[in-house]
Design a protein around this motif. Sequence first.
Motif, PDB file in Angstrom:
ATOM      1  N   VAL A  75       0.837  -1.205   0.000  1.00 42.83           N
ATOM      2  CA  VAL A  75       0.000   0.000   0.000  1.00 42.83           C
ATOM      3  C   VAL A  75       0.870   1.252   0.000  1.00 42.83           C
ATOM      4  O   VAL A  75       0.619   2.217  -0.742  1.00 42.83           O
ATOM      5  CB  VAL A  75      -0.949  -0.020   1.212  1.00 42.83           C
ATOM      6  CG1 VAL A  75      -1.704   1.292   1.329  1.00 42.83           C
ATOM      7  CG2 VAL A  75      -1.918  -1.180   1.099  1.00 42.83           C
ATOM      8  N   ARG A  76       1.932   1.240   0.806  1.00 48.53           N
ATOM      9  CA  ARG A  76       2.825   2.395   0.856  1.00 48.53           C
ATOM     10  C   ARG A  76       3.557   2.585  -0.468  1.00 48.53           C
ATOM     11  O   ARG A  76       3.794   3.715  -0.913  1.00 48.53           O
ATOM     12  CB  ARG A  76       3.823   2.222   1.998  1.00 48.53           C
ATOM     13  CG  ARG A  76       3.162   2.158   3.379  1.00 48.53           C
ATOM     14  CD  ARG A  76       4.147   1.894   4.484  1.00 48.53           C
ATOM     15  NE  ARG A  76       5.062   3.017   4.665  1.00 48.53           N
ATOM     16  CZ  ARG A  76       6.071   3.017   5.541  1.00 48.53           C
ATOM     17  NH1 ARG A  76       6.286   1.933   6.278  1.00 48.53           N
ATOM     18  NH2 ARG A  76       6.847   4.053   5.647  1.00 48.53           N
ATOM     19  N   LEU A  77       3.936   1.471  -1.116  1.00 45.23           N
ATOM     20  CA  LEU A  77       4.585   1.558  -2.415  1.00 45.23           C
ATOM     21  C   LEU A  77       3.634   2.138  -3.456  1.00 45.23           C
ATOM     22  O   LEU A  77       4.029   2.956  -4.290  1.00 45.23           O
ATOM     23  CB  LEU A  77       5.064   0.166  -2.845  1.00 45.23           C
ATOM     24  CG  LEU A  77       5.718   0.059  -4.224  1.00 45.23           C
ATOM     25  CD1 LEU A  77       6.951   0.950  -4.309  1.00 45.23           C
ATOM     26  CD2 LEU A  77       6.081  -1.393  -4.543  1.00 45.23           C
ATOM     27  N   ARG A  78       2.369   1.722  -3.417  1.00 49.52           N
ATOM     28  CA  ARG A  78       1.390   2.281  -4.348  1.00 49.52           C
ATOM     29  C   ARG A  78       1.222   3.785  -4.128  1.00 49.52           C
ATOM     30  O   ARG A  78       1.129   4.563  -5.091  1.00 49.52           O
ATOM     31  CB  ARG A  78       0.045   1.575  -4.173  1.00 49.52           C
ATOM     32  CG  ARG A  78       0.008   0.151  -4.701  1.00 49.52           C
ATOM     33  CD  ARG A  78      -1.319  -0.467  -4.407  1.00 49.52           C
ATOM     34  NE  ARG A  78      -1.370  -1.877  -4.812  1.00 49.52           N
ATOM     35  CZ  ARG A  78      -2.156  -2.770  -4.247  1.00 49.52           C
ATOM     36  NH1 ARG A  78      -2.949  -2.417  -3.250  1.00 49.52           N
ATOM     37  NH2 ARG A  78      -2.161  -4.022  -4.673  1.00 49.52           N
ATOM     38  N   ASP A  79       1.168   4.186  -2.841  1.00 51.31           N
ATOM     39  CA  ASP A  79       1.048   5.611  -2.539  1.00 51.31           C
ATOM     40  C   ASP A  79       2.236   6.385  -3.087  1.00 51.31           C
ATOM     41  O   ASP A  79       2.080   7.481  -3.650  1.00 51.31           O
ATOM     42  CB  ASP A  79       0.934   5.810  -1.025  1.00 51.31           C
ATOM     43  CG  ASP A  79      -0.397   5.302  -0.482  1.00 51.31           C
ATOM     44  OD1 ASP A  79      -1.325   5.119  -1.299  1.00 51.31           O
ATOM     45  OD2 ASP A  79      -0.498   5.070   0.738  1.00 51.31           O
ATOM     46  N   ALA A  80       3.453   5.818  -2.906  1.00 47.10           N
ATOM     47  CA  ALA A  80       4.652   6.497  -3.393  1.00 47.10           C
ATOM     48  C   ALA A  80       4.628   6.611  -4.914  1.00 47.10           C
ATOM     49  O   ALA A  80       4.969   7.662  -5.472  1.00 47.10           O
ATOM     50  CB  ALA A  80       5.900   5.750  -2.931  1.00 47.10           C
ATOM     51  N   CYS A  81       4.224   5.545  -5.595  1.00 44.44           N
ATOM     52  CA  CYS A  81       4.148   5.594  -7.051  1.00 44.44           C
ATOM     53  C   CYS A  81       3.092   6.582  -7.520  1.00 44.44           C
ATOM     54  O   CYS A  81       3.288   7.311  -8.499  1.00 44.44           O
ATOM     55  CB  CYS A  81       3.848   4.195  -7.602  1.00 44.44           C
ATOM     56  SG  CYS A  81       5.189   3.006  -7.372  1.00 44.44           S
ATOM     57  N   ALA A  82       1.949   6.608  -6.788  1.00 48.27           N
ATOM     58  CA  ALA A  82       0.898   7.557  -7.149  1.00 48.27           C
ATOM     59  C   ALA A  82       1.364   8.989  -6.927  1.00 48.27           C
ATOM     60  O   ALA A  82       1.084   9.888  -7.741  1.00 48.27           O
ATOM     61  CB  ALA A  82      -0.358   7.262  -6.344  1.00 48.27           C
ATOM     62  N   PHE A  83       2.080   9.238  -5.809  1.00 49.98           N
ATOM     63  CA  PHE A  83       2.597  10.583  -5.544  1.00 49.98           C
ATOM     64  C   PHE A  83       3.633  10.982  -6.596  1.00 49.98           C
ATOM     65  O   PHE A  83       3.649  12.130  -7.061  1.00 49.98           O
ATOM     66  CB  PHE A  83       3.209  10.631  -4.139  1.00 49.98           C
ATOM     67  CG  PHE A  83       3.760  11.980  -3.772  1.00 49.98           C
ATOM     68  CD1 PHE A  83       2.923  13.061  -3.544  1.00 49.98           C
ATOM     69  CD2 PHE A  83       5.129  12.174  -3.677  1.00 49.98           C
ATOM     70  CE1 PHE A  83       3.433  14.304  -3.208  1.00 49.98           C
ATOM     71  CE2 PHE A  83       5.646  13.403  -3.355  1.00 49.98           C
ATOM     72  CZ  PHE A  83       4.789  14.484  -3.116  1.00 49.98           C
ATOM     73  N   ARG A  84       4.492  10.041  -6.968  1.00 48.11           N
ATOM     74  CA  ARG A  84       5.478  10.335  -8.018  1.00 48.11           C
ATOM     75  C   ARG A  84       4.789  10.688  -9.324  1.00 48.11           C
ATOM     76  O   ARG A  84       5.178  11.640 -10.013  1.00 48.11           O
ATOM     77  CB  ARG A  84       6.393   9.114  -8.216  1.00 48.11           C
ATOM     78  CG  ARG A  84       7.424   9.288  -9.312  1.00 48.11           C
ATOM     79  CD  ARG A  84       8.285   8.028  -9.436  1.00 48.11           C
ATOM     80  NE  ARG A  84       9.275   8.142 -10.495  1.00 48.11           N
ATOM     81  CZ  ARG A  84       9.037   7.879 -11.771  1.00 48.11           C
ATOM     82  NH1 ARG A  84       7.819   7.458 -12.136  1.00 48.11           N
ATOM     83  NH2 ARG A  84       9.984   8.015 -12.683  1.00 48.11           N
ATOM     84  N   GLN A  85       3.742   9.928  -9.664  1.00 48.90           N
ATOM     85  CA  GLN A  85       3.004  10.226 -10.876  1.00 48.90           C
ATOM     86  C   GLN A  85       2.335  11.586 -10.807  1.00 48.90           C
ATOM     87  O   GLN A  85       2.296  12.343 -11.787  1.00 48.90           O
ATOM     88  CB  GLN A  85       1.960   9.113 -11.122  1.00 48.90           C
ATOM     89  CG  GLN A  85       1.246   9.202 -12.449  1.00 48.90           C
ATOM     90  CD  GLN A  85       2.175   8.954 -13.623  1.00 48.90           C
ATOM     91  OE1 GLN A  85       3.201   8.316 -13.474  1.00 48.90           O
ATOM     92  NE2 GLN A  85       1.825   9.479 -14.790  1.00 48.90           N
ATOM     93  N   GLN A  86       1.818  11.907  -9.614  1.00 43.88           N
ATOM     94  CA  GLN A  86       1.173  13.217  -9.429  1.00 43.88           C
ATOM     95  C   GLN A  86       2.179  14.344  -9.613  1.00 43.88           C
ATOM     96  O   GLN A  86       1.892  15.361 -10.251  1.00 43.88           O
ATOM     97  CB  GLN A  86       0.540  13.284  -8.031  1.00 43.88           C
ATOM     98  CG  GLN A  86      -0.060  14.644  -7.688  1.00 43.88           C
ATOM     99  CD  GLN A  86      -0.554  14.688  -6.255  1.00 43.88           C
ATOM    100  OE1 GLN A  86      -1.042  13.676  -5.764  1.00 43.88           O
ATOM    101  NE2 GLN A  86      -0.443  15.828  -5.611  1.00 43.88           N
TER     102      GLN A  86
END
Length: 558
Positions: A75-86
């Motif tokens: 979940v934390r990895l997904r959040d980090a990837c989503a934040f990077r994409q943002q």
Amino acid sequence: MEAQAASSKGKGPIIDPALCRCCRSIKKCRLLTTEYEWMGQKEVYSDMFMDCFGLLLSHLDGDTKDCCVCATCVVRLRDACAFRQQVLQSEEAFLSTRLHIKEDGSGKVEVEVKAEPLCEDDTHDMDDRDELNVNDITEPIDPKIEDTPLEAPVSHRTRAKRERSDRTHKRDIADKMKKLREKLDDMLEKPVEIPVKKETQKTKKKQELDHDFMVYTNATTIVHNSYVCPFQNRISIYYCFYCRDQFTNPNELREHTLNHDPVELFQSTMENRKIPKIDITRIDCRLCSEKIDDLEIFKKHITSVHGKKLYPVTNEFLKFRLSMDNLICTECNSTFPYFDVLKKHMIVHFGTYICDVCGACFLERNSLRTHIKSHTKVEESFPCEICGKNLKSKYSRYLHVATIHEKKPTVNCYKCEASFLSYALRNRHLIEVHGDKRTFACKLCDKVYNRRKTLMEHNRRNHLKVYRHQCDLCDQRFYLPSRLKEHMATHTGERNFRCEFCDKSYPRLQSLQEHVRSHNNERRYKCDICNSTFTQNGSLKNHVKSHHQGFDIDASYN
């Protein structure tokens, strides 16, 4: 205990227990290098670490328990990837706006701030949060408040009202998280792995049974409605599929098989479900006068013209075209002098049972089982209770006792009811009583034998070079184990073959037999030049060297 099953949401394997490479906790984990599905998208966590952080994790090809990541870290990895994409999207929008300002020259920038409501249920996949704590929940930031540069002064009553509203909002989120956590615990406690595994094995077994049934049904339908000739064999002797009569002439086998009704007999003889061997020299249709010489064309004929049902499977038979001369493979048109050589060649086309130890391939499951026993190196012996001789099997011991001690005839004539003690006596009976021509000529040289078995041994030894017994101390190979045993005496210096007339001993039986002829004055070797005779071949060669110099000894006496 390790259990691996497919997750209902993640659509991938779950390892329990396993070590998470990110937080070093031991719990249910997912594999870093396996592809999972989440919210309709494919994700590989090792690739996500590389794309987001530039981290290349090591030893991902080792034990599966050491190549895992827990749901919390996912979940934390997904959040980090989503934040990077943002961040990347915002940077792209910023650069695009700056470029637009330079081209327009107005210097005015209009930015539309759009608040997106935060949904607690859609932010993360709640099935992945198997280690989340309700106390770790943070309050979501309202984008409208963050975009306001200065907060207007509010009264004490308004502030108290907002604080009560925030506490109520947090309490509602905590209640929802608690309910979802309880639901997740209930799902994790259910034994999902075992039913999935059992269902998979059951389905696989059912598919194998269905395939065997379809092959069996197709074979029965084809034999019942055509003139193909099913048969069995031992070495190069053909047996009737229905009554086990023996034939050496394929034409006689085909004529004999026409006397049997395949509708009544074929199904009963197919109970062992082995791949039947058929002769397709004549196929033709039994239901009409159609002449057909191709099995695939015959299948289309009986389904389209006569309405017979055939399943979509192939290779119901091992197909041969039997003849007295060289045999041709029906698959690749290769030519073979003997049927047993052709049958071994068919493994190239239809061998489906493979030994896991040495990679040898076989046509039937029973042949593979027999071969596997050779790797166990467990030598069983069945001693005769009368003379103590060790036999290789119970059946060999039975034949030994019946023929040697009880003098029971065990070899039956396949043309009458007579029985004999040996195959040699039966062959003599076939020649004298039934008029058989028991002469078997080698197709590769001018040798002629009165037994087919002797011809086959000659072919394997001299033409096929089947030397399976190799010396451990040198590279020499031998056809018979007894020859290898004699050869080993050349390395050990043993002389186990002693002459009964004198004190000489020899390492090989053949050498002893040549020596014994000197006592019997048996002169078997004759010089072609001067007609002198000798008891040993070596004496003849010495004579030629000394008296007939220049004569090619090797060409004449080898």
